[in-house]
Motif scaffolding. Structure first.
Motif, PDB file in Angstrom:
ATOM      1  N   HIS A 211       1.180  -6.396  -5.103  1.00 57.51           N
ATOM      2  CA  HIS A 211       1.797  -5.422  -2.986  1.00 57.51           C
ATOM      3  C   HIS A 211       0.018  -4.238  -3.396  1.00 57.51           C
ATOM      4  CE1 HIS A 211       3.673  -3.383  -0.416  1.00 57.51           C
ATOM      5  NE2 HIS A 211       3.758  -4.210   0.200  1.00 57.51           N
ATOM      6  N   ARG A 212       0.292  -3.895  -1.895  1.00 56.46           N
ATOM      7  CA  ARG A 212      -0.794  -2.700  -2.144  1.00 56.46           C
ATOM      8  C   ARG A 212      -0.121  -1.057  -2.645  1.00 56.46           C
ATOM      9  NH1 ARG A 212      -0.598  -2.216   4.531  1.00 56.46           N
ATOM     10  NH2 ARG A 212       1.702  -1.028   4.884  1.00 56.46           N
ATOM     11  N   THR A 213       0.839  -1.364  -2.548  1.00 59.41           N
ATOM     12  CA  THR A 213       1.804  -0.363  -2.902  1.00 59.41           C
ATOM     13  C   THR A 213       0.792  -0.420  -4.871  1.00 59.41           C
ATOM     14  OG1 THR A 213       3.399  -0.577  -3.627  1.00 59.41           O
ATOM     15  CG2 THR A 213       3.429   0.038  -1.638  1.00 59.41           C
ATOM     16  N   LYS A 214       0.901  -1.102  -5.300  1.00 56.85           N
ATOM     17  CA  LYS A 214       0.785  -1.077  -6.626  1.00 56.85           C
ATOM     18  C   LYS A 214      -0.909  -1.153  -7.208  1.00 56.85           C
ATOM     19  CE  LYS A 214       4.674  -2.864  -8.396  1.00 56.85           C
ATOM     20  NZ  LYS A 214       5.751  -1.820  -9.278  1.00 56.85           N
ATOM     21  N   ASP A 247      -7.102   1.311   3.789  1.00 61.43           N
ATOM     22  CA  ASP A 247      -6.643  -0.029   4.372  1.00 61.43           C
ATOM     23  C   ASP A 247      -8.451  -0.223   4.165  1.00 61.43           C
ATOM     24  OD1 ASP A 247      -4.578  -0.260   4.410  1.00 61.43           O
ATOM     25  OD2 ASP A 247      -3.484   0.322   6.145  1.00 61.43           O
ATOM     26  N   GLN A 315      -2.570  -5.756   2.295  1.00 58.68           N
ATOM     27  CA  GLN A 315      -1.365  -6.063   2.117  1.00 58.68           C
ATOM     28  C   GLN A 315      -1.526  -6.458   0.362  1.00 58.68           C
ATOM     29  OE1 GLN A 315       1.665  -6.346   4.252  1.00 58.68           O
ATOM     30  NE2 GLN A 315      -0.008  -5.527   5.720  1.00 58.68           N
ATOM     31  N   GLY A 316      -2.759  -6.271   0.157  1.00 62.10           N
ATOM     32  CA  GLY A 316      -2.837  -6.735  -1.515  1.00 62.10           C
ATOM     33  C   GLY A 316      -3.758  -7.161  -2.575  1.00 62.10           C
ATOM     34  N   ARG A 409      12.496   6.963  -1.601  1.00 59.63           N
ATOM     35  CA  ARG A 409      12.673   6.672  -0.730  1.00 59.63           C
ATOM     36  C   ARG A 409      13.185   5.642  -0.200  1.00 59.63           C
ATOM     37  NH1 ARG A 409       5.986   8.223   0.007  1.00 59.63           N
ATOM     38  NH2 ARG A 409       5.629  10.496  -0.137  1.00 59.63           N
ATOM     39  N   GLN A 411      12.537   2.396  -1.210  1.00 57.66           N
ATOM     40  CA  GLN A 411      12.334   1.576  -2.321  1.00 57.66           C
ATOM     41  C   GLN A 411      13.481   1.390  -3.321  1.00 57.66           C
ATOM     42  OE1 GLN A 411       8.025   1.955  -3.843  1.00 57.66           O
ATOM     43  NE2 GLN A 411       8.996   0.110  -4.718  1.00 57.66           N
ATOM     44  N   THR A 413      14.064   0.913  -6.513  1.00 56.39           N
ATOM     45  CA  THR A 413      13.364   0.922  -7.742  1.00 56.39           C
ATOM     46  C   THR A 413      13.957   0.196  -9.214  1.00 56.39           C
ATOM     47  OG1 THR A 413      14.050   3.113  -8.577  1.00 56.39           O
ATOM     48  CG2 THR A 413      12.205   2.773  -7.065  1.00 56.39           C
TER      49      THR A 413
END
Length: 432
Positions: A211-214, A247, A315-316, A409, A411, A413
């Motif tokens: 995923h883009r957050t990782k 992005d 997205q990733g 937030r 999420q 975890t």
């Protein structure tokens, strides 16, 4: 009189042999493994080719087998009845019925079928040539029987053609894998690998992507020295590079190309330009079937792609290694973290990172958490709870208890997962 009894005994003996042949042929040809027969055919066996051709028309084959078997059994019983009536009068019919029931059951049914189920391929190869001839001879009668059967079933509301292939080849293979695993003839690692290959058809890129957050990314505007430090710290060989905003991916930096360029410049970073060492990014849709993406990787001889949604938003990313891991399990190297996001507690529960994929949990612990609506454990909890839970809330569904331990937030975890003895499906135990 004695001569008639002798002829009757010889006739019954031959008919029992015929009936035994048909019984054994039925079991052998239906129980034989097509995969094994296919391998035998590759070695040049004409009998295996004949057996496989018979299996391609199962209705015709079964019809011929049952017709021959019933004809032999009924005829042998009729001969025995006629012979014993001459000896014992009317009571001979009862005696013949009792004797022939035992004889047919043992020698024409149980014994040949037991042998055939024990050696199905050997039996199928033995009977195949003769059964091909018999099927051809009895063909017109069998076809007539098929027409009558299908018409009768249609009148009763059943459609044979629609139910012919209930299971696909993938379903049959998956079922065979499960059976061998339960019989302990297939170890879990092999079961997971074979199952992973079959699962590729059912998975999409979004199911295995990072995923883009990782994602680890590089800012093209940073000094080259900082970029080199980031590459070394990351432990990755390929890293996306963005410009102006995260992005906006403009390329992919391969560590090997970067260090080769630095060596070419004899260590002078001022002579190295980032634009010269990054390659064009390859964007793929997140809904692409995983099997198609694997084939695309092989065709392009590439290992790395950026995943975007229908609006073109990043997205990733997905790599060839991610797909291979779906088959062989986690591939660890010296740069991978030792932790997998799962830690077992002394009380038997598991402390799980919310981002851990459900498929990894199911594979590692043989759980059956549904992954149709969610990819990660946190996603499953949010989907089932129909809300974003707070820390301390506890839910029970699918045979497990889920307690929210940490949250960043919106999420989740960290989640405590406990297997329940008696699952309380879809209920919230406490709201903390």
């Amino acid at each position: 009189m004695s001569g008639d009894i002798g002829y009757a005994l010889i006739s019954i003996f031959l008919l029992i042999i015929v009936a035994a042949f048909f019984s054994g042929a039925e079991t052998g040809l239906t129980a034989a493994s097509r995969a094994r027969l296919n391998e035998i055919e590759k070695r040049g066996s004409k009998r295996a080719r004949t057996a496989l051709s018979l299996m391609e028309a199962p209705e015709r084959l079964i019809g011929a087998l049952l017709l021959g078997n019933n004809l032999a059994n009924i005829t042998s019983s009729a001969v025995a009845t006629a012979a014993l009536i001459k000896v014992f009068g009317d009571s001979g019919a009862v005696i013949a019925s009792a004797i022939m029931t035992v004889v047919i059951l043992i020698f024409a049914e149980v014994m040949p079928k037991t042998y055939a189920i024990t050696y199905p391929e050997r039996t199928a190869l033995f009977v195949a040539p003769l059964m091909r001839f018999i099927s051809a001879v009895l063909g017109p009668i069998v076809i007539s029987v098929e027409v009558i059967v299908k018409f009768t079933l249609k009148v009763l509301g059943a459609n044979v053609d629609e139910s012919k292939n209930i299971l696909s080849a993938h379903d049959e293979l998956r079922g065979a894998i499960e059976i061998h695993h339960k019989d302990e003839t297939l170890v879990k690692t092999d079961k997971d690998m074979l199952g992973g290959i079959l699962d590729l058809k059912d998975l999409e890129v979004m199911d295995v992507m990072i995923h883009r957050t990782k994602m680890v990314t590089l800012d093209a505007s940073e000094p080259l020295k900082d970029i080199i430090d980031d590459v070394i710290k990351s432990g990755h060989t390929r890293i996306p590079v963005w410009k102006d905003k995260p992005d906006n991916i403009i390329g992919v930096l391969h560590a090997k190309s970067l260090f080769a360029e630095i060596q070419k410049a004899q260590g002078d970073l001022g002579k190295v330009k980032l634009d010269d060492v990054i390659s064009d990014p390859w964007f793929v849709p997140d809904t692409r079937p995983l099997e198609d993406q694997l084939n695309a990787f092989l065709r392009r001889k590439s290992h790395f792609a950026i995943v975007v949604d229908e609006y073109g938003e990043v997205q990733g990313l997905v790599t060839l290694e991610d797909i291979i891991e779906e088959i062989v399990g986690d591939i660890k190297d010296e740069f991978d973290a030792v932790a997998t996001g799962v830690r077992k507690s002394k009380d038997g529960s598991f402390i799980v990172d919310g981002a851990v994929p459900l498929r990894d949990l199911n594979r590692a612990f043989e759980w059956s958490l549904p992954d149709d609506e969610a990819t990660t454990l946190a996603g499953l909890v949010i989907h089932e709870a129909r809300m974003i839970p707070a820390v301390g809330q506890t839910f029970s569904f699918h045979g497990f208890r889920f307690e929210i331990l940490k949250k960043k937030r919106q999420q989740l975890t960290s989640i405590r997962v406990t297997k329940l003895e008696a699952p309380a499906e879809g209920s919230e135990e406490s709201s903390g």
